[in-house]
Design a protein around this motif. Structure first.
Motif, PDB file in Angstrom:
ATOM      1  N   ASP A  81       5.715  34.826  46.441  1.00  0.00           N
ATOM      2  CA  ASP A  81       6.971  35.425  46.869  1.00  0.00           C
ATOM      3  C   ASP A  81       6.933  35.973  48.294  1.00  0.00           C
ATOM      4  O   ASP A  81       7.898  36.604  48.743  1.00  0.00           O
ATOM      5  N   ASP A  82       5.832  35.767  49.007  1.00  0.00           N
ATOM      6  CA  ASP A  82       5.729  36.215  50.392  1.00  0.00           C
ATOM      7  C   ASP A  82       6.544  35.310  51.314  1.00  0.00           C
ATOM      8  O   ASP A  82       6.752  34.125  51.022  1.00  0.00           O
ATOM      9  N   VAL A  83       6.979  35.870  52.433  1.00  0.00           N
ATOM     10  CA  VAL A  83       7.730  35.100  53.433  1.00  0.00           C
ATOM     11  C   VAL A  83       6.742  34.468  54.410  1.00  0.00           C
ATOM     12  O   VAL A  83       5.979  35.186  55.065  1.00  0.00           O
ATOM     13  N   PRO A  84       6.714  33.146  54.537  1.00  0.00           N
ATOM     14  CA  PRO A  84       5.778  32.489  55.464  1.00  0.00           C
ATOM     15  C   PRO A  84       6.031  32.906  56.911  1.00  0.00           C
ATOM     16  O   PRO A  84       7.173  33.016  57.339  1.00  0.00           O
ATOM     17  N   GLN A  85       4.942  33.122  57.644  1.00  0.00           N
ATOM     18  CA  GLN A  85       5.028  33.493  59.048  1.00  0.00           C
ATOM     19  C   GLN A  85       4.676  32.340  59.979  1.00  0.00           C
ATOM     20  O   GLN A  85       4.611  32.526  61.190  1.00  0.00           O
ATOM     21  N   SER A  86       4.452  31.178  59.406  1.00  0.00           N
ATOM     22  CA  SER A  86       4.074  30.019  60.219  1.00  0.00           C
ATOM     23  C   SER A  86       4.340  28.754  59.412  1.00  0.00           C
ATOM     24  O   SER A  86       4.526  28.802  58.186  1.00  0.00           O
ATOM     25  N   THR A  87       4.344  27.636  60.104  1.00  0.00           N
ATOM     26  CA  THR A  87       4.483  26.358  59.414  1.00  0.00           C
ATOM     27  C   THR A  87       3.286  26.111  58.503  1.00  0.00           C
ATOM     28  O   THR A  87       3.426  25.556  57.412  1.00  0.00           O
ATOM     29  N   LEU A  88       2.114  26.569  58.924  1.00  0.00           N
ATOM     30  CA  LEU A  88       0.925  26.386  58.109  1.00  0.00           C
ATOM     31  C   LEU A  88       1.057  27.147  56.789  1.00  0.00           C
ATOM     32  O   LEU A  88       0.731  26.619  55.717  1.00  0.00           O
ATOM     33  N   GLU A  89       1.552  28.395  56.844  1.00  0.00           N
ATOM     34  CA  GLU A  89       1.752  29.161  55.612  1.00  0.00           C
ATOM     35  C   GLU A  89       2.857  28.524  54.758  1.00  0.00           C
ATOM     36  O   GLU A  89       2.766  28.508  53.522  1.00  0.00           O
ATOM     37  N   MET A  90       3.880  28.004  55.411  1.00  0.00           N
ATOM     38  CA  MET A  90       4.944  27.318  54.686  1.00  0.00           C
ATOM     39  C   MET A  90       4.379  26.112  53.935  1.00  0.00           C
ATOM     40  O   MET A  90       4.705  25.869  52.767  1.00  0.00           O
ATOM     41  N   PHE A  91       3.526  25.366  54.607  1.00  0.00           N
ATOM     42  CA  PHE A  91       2.923  24.197  53.977  1.00  0.00           C
ATOM     43  C   PHE A  91       2.021  24.606  52.818  1.00  0.00           C
ATOM     44  O   PHE A  91       2.021  23.967  51.758  1.00  0.00           O
ATOM     45  N   ALA A  92       1.216  25.666  53.023  1.00  0.00           N
ATOM     46  CA  ALA A  92       0.310  26.122  51.967  1.00  0.00           C
ATOM     47  C   ALA A  92       1.087  26.495  50.711  1.00  0.00           C
ATOM     48  O   ALA A  92       0.705  26.123  49.592  1.00  0.00           O
ATOM     49  N   LEU A  93       2.201  27.213  50.884  1.00  0.00           N
ATOM     50  CA  LEU A  93       3.033  27.558  49.733  1.00  0.00           C
ATOM     51  C   LEU A  93       3.655  26.317  49.107  1.00  0.00           C
ATOM     52  O   LEU A  93       3.773  26.205  47.884  1.00  0.00           O
ATOM     53  N   ASN A  94       4.035  25.375  49.959  1.00  0.00           N
ATOM     54  CA  ASN A  94       4.632  24.136  49.461  1.00  0.00           C
ATOM     55  C   ASN A  94       3.638  23.348  48.604  1.00  0.00           C
ATOM     56  O   ASN A  94       4.032  22.663  47.658  1.00  0.00           O
ATOM     57  N   CYS A  95       2.355  23.461  48.918  1.00  0.00           N
ATOM     58  CA  CYS A  95       1.329  22.831  48.088  1.00  0.00           C
ATOM     59  C   CYS A  95       1.362  23.407  46.677  1.00  0.00           C
ATOM     60  O   CYS A  95       1.298  22.678  45.684  1.00  0.00           O
ATOM     61  N   GLY A  96       1.476  24.758  46.602  1.00  0.00           N
ATOM     62  CA  GLY A  96       1.535  25.395  45.301  1.00  0.00           C
ATOM     63  C   GLY A  96       2.757  24.970  44.516  1.00  0.00           C
ATOM     64  O   GLY A  96       2.684  24.678  43.312  1.00  0.00           O
ATOM     65  N   ILE A  97       3.900  24.913  45.201  1.00  0.00           N
ATOM     66  CA  ILE A  97       5.154  24.532  44.536  1.00  0.00           C
ATOM     67  C   ILE A  97       5.105  23.082  44.088  1.00  0.00           C
ATOM     68  O   ILE A  97       5.523  22.738  42.979  1.00  0.00           O
ATOM     69  N   PHE A  98       4.575  22.206  44.949  1.00  0.00           N
ATOM     70  CA  PHE A  98       4.528  20.785  44.634  1.00  0.00           C
ATOM     71  C   PHE A  98       3.655  20.504  43.411  1.00  0.00           C
ATOM     72  O   PHE A  98       4.017  19.727  42.534  1.00  0.00           O
ATOM     73  N   HIS A  99       2.497  21.163  43.362  1.00  0.00           N
ATOM     74  CA  HIS A  99       1.550  20.865  42.297  1.00  0.00           C
ATOM     75  C   HIS A  99       1.759  21.704  41.039  1.00  0.00           C
ATOM     76  O   HIS A  99       1.387  21.271  39.940  1.00  0.00           O
ATOM     77  N   CYS A 100       2.335  22.910  41.181  1.00  0.00           N
ATOM     78  CA  CYS A 100       2.416  23.812  40.024  1.00  0.00           C
ATOM     79  C   CYS A 100       3.822  24.331  39.755  1.00  0.00           C
ATOM     80  O   CYS A 100       3.990  25.190  38.891  1.00  0.00           O
ATOM     81  N   SER A 101       4.827  23.857  40.484  1.00  0.00           N
ATOM     82  CA  SER A 101       6.201  24.384  40.366  1.00  0.00           C
ATOM     83  C   SER A 101       6.155  25.891  40.615  1.00  0.00           C
ATOM     84  O   SER A 101       5.671  26.313  41.642  1.00  0.00           O
ATOM     85  N   ALA A 102       6.625  26.697  39.659  1.00  0.00           N
ATOM     86  CA  ALA A 102       6.612  28.155  39.844  1.00  0.00           C
ATOM     87  C   ALA A 102       5.414  28.797  39.147  1.00  0.00           C
ATOM     88  O   ALA A 102       5.280  30.022  39.142  1.00  0.00           O
ATOM     89  N   ASN A 103       4.542  27.966  38.589  1.00  0.00           N
ATOM     90  CA  ASN A 103       3.458  28.489  37.757  1.00  0.00           C
ATOM     91  C   ASN A 103       2.192  28.784  38.556  1.00  0.00           C
ATOM     92  O   ASN A 103       1.107  28.265  38.255  1.00  0.00           O
ATOM     93  N   PHE A 104       2.319  29.604  39.600  1.00  0.00           N
ATOM     94  CA  PHE A 104       1.152  30.049  40.355  1.00  0.00           C
ATOM     95  C   PHE A 104       1.468  31.399  40.975  1.00  0.00           C
ATOM     96  O   PHE A 104       2.643  31.786  41.092  1.00  0.00           O
TER      97      PHE A 104
END
Length: 260
Positions: free
Chosen positions: A35-58
């Protein structure tokens, strides 16, 4: 991944490496919660990895970068490799003598190149040695591994070493994203390179590899892992890019029963 996206991730990953450097044992990894707000494209991508592989279950992701440069020689080959290991909460392991694993480990190659000593690009294999993943795990019924010392104190039987029944290998190509069971044994083995090219050419190789590593955690946050204090987008003089869908032919995530 889209080439423009890879280009910005590369810029930010290099900024992260230049500031913190080292490898994972040097505590150079960082955390961003679901639920953190990404401060960079890298953080945005890292969160997107979690969403892509686990949906909301992380609950969040751990991320860090690795830059490896070496030539293939008896003295330098190991610099571009990575010994076989299990990803785990390193601090918790040191403080409690227990191993807790991420649900999914991922590697995204941002820059990978090989050149001859005359600086001529070499296409195959790109970026040096492959990532090798075995379906070997060591864990007890509670879902984490205890070291032999703790098992001895608790009078528990040390599990036998089980030979892996499967192995996967993937070579570094810019934009390639690899995901696998976070409990699996893995490493980068430069000794495999002789299988990919002739010995004469091998001795002439110089290679580099920039990787973004993202571990997805579903039930545990690694101890003492904090947000990155560096605004990577500002450091690289870039605006944060919105999340983009992974665009690749679908292959199953390496390993089975990822959530078990």
């Amino acid at each position: 991944l889209d080439s423009k996206y890879v280009e910005q991730l590369t810029s930010e990953a290099l900024s992260l490496w230049d500031t913190f450097g080292g490898d994972k044992s040097d505590a150079s990894s960082h955390w961003i919660g679901k639920d953190d707000v990404p401060q960079s494209t890298l953080e945005m991508f890292a969160l997107n990895c979690g969403i892509f592989h686990c949906s909301a279950n992380f609950i969040g992701v751990e991320y860090w970068t690795q830059l490896r440069k070496a030539s293939y020689s008896s003295t330098e080959a190991a610099k571009a490799g990575l010994s076989f290991h299990f990803d785990k909460d390193e601090v918790h392991c040191k403080e409690n003598d227990e191993w807790i694993f991420p649900a999914i480990s991922t590697v995204t190659y941002l820059d990978a190149s090989q050149r001859s000593r005359k600086s001529e690009p070499i296409e195959d294999p790109p970026g040096g040695a492959p990532l090798i993943i075995f379906n070997t795990t060591f864990e007890d019924d509670a879902g984490f591994q205890m070291t032999s010392k703790k098992r001895k104190r608790r009078k528990l039987r040390v599990p036998p070493i089980v030979k892996p029944s499967k192995c996967w290998a993937t070579f570094p190509i810019p934009g390639r994203h690899v995901a696998f069971n976070g409990k699996h044994l893995h490493g980068v083995v430069p000794e495999i390179l002789p299988l990919c090219t002739d010995e004469t050419s091998l001795l002439e190789l110089k290679y580099s590899r920039l990787s973004l590593l993202v571990n997805i955690w579903t039930h545990h946050r690694p101890l003492h892992l904090l947000r990155c204090p560096l605004n990577l987008s500002t450091a690289s003089k870039q605006q944060i890019l919105p999340p983009v869908p992974f665009s690749f032919s679908f292959f199953p995530v390496l390993g089975s029963s990822l959530q078990k």
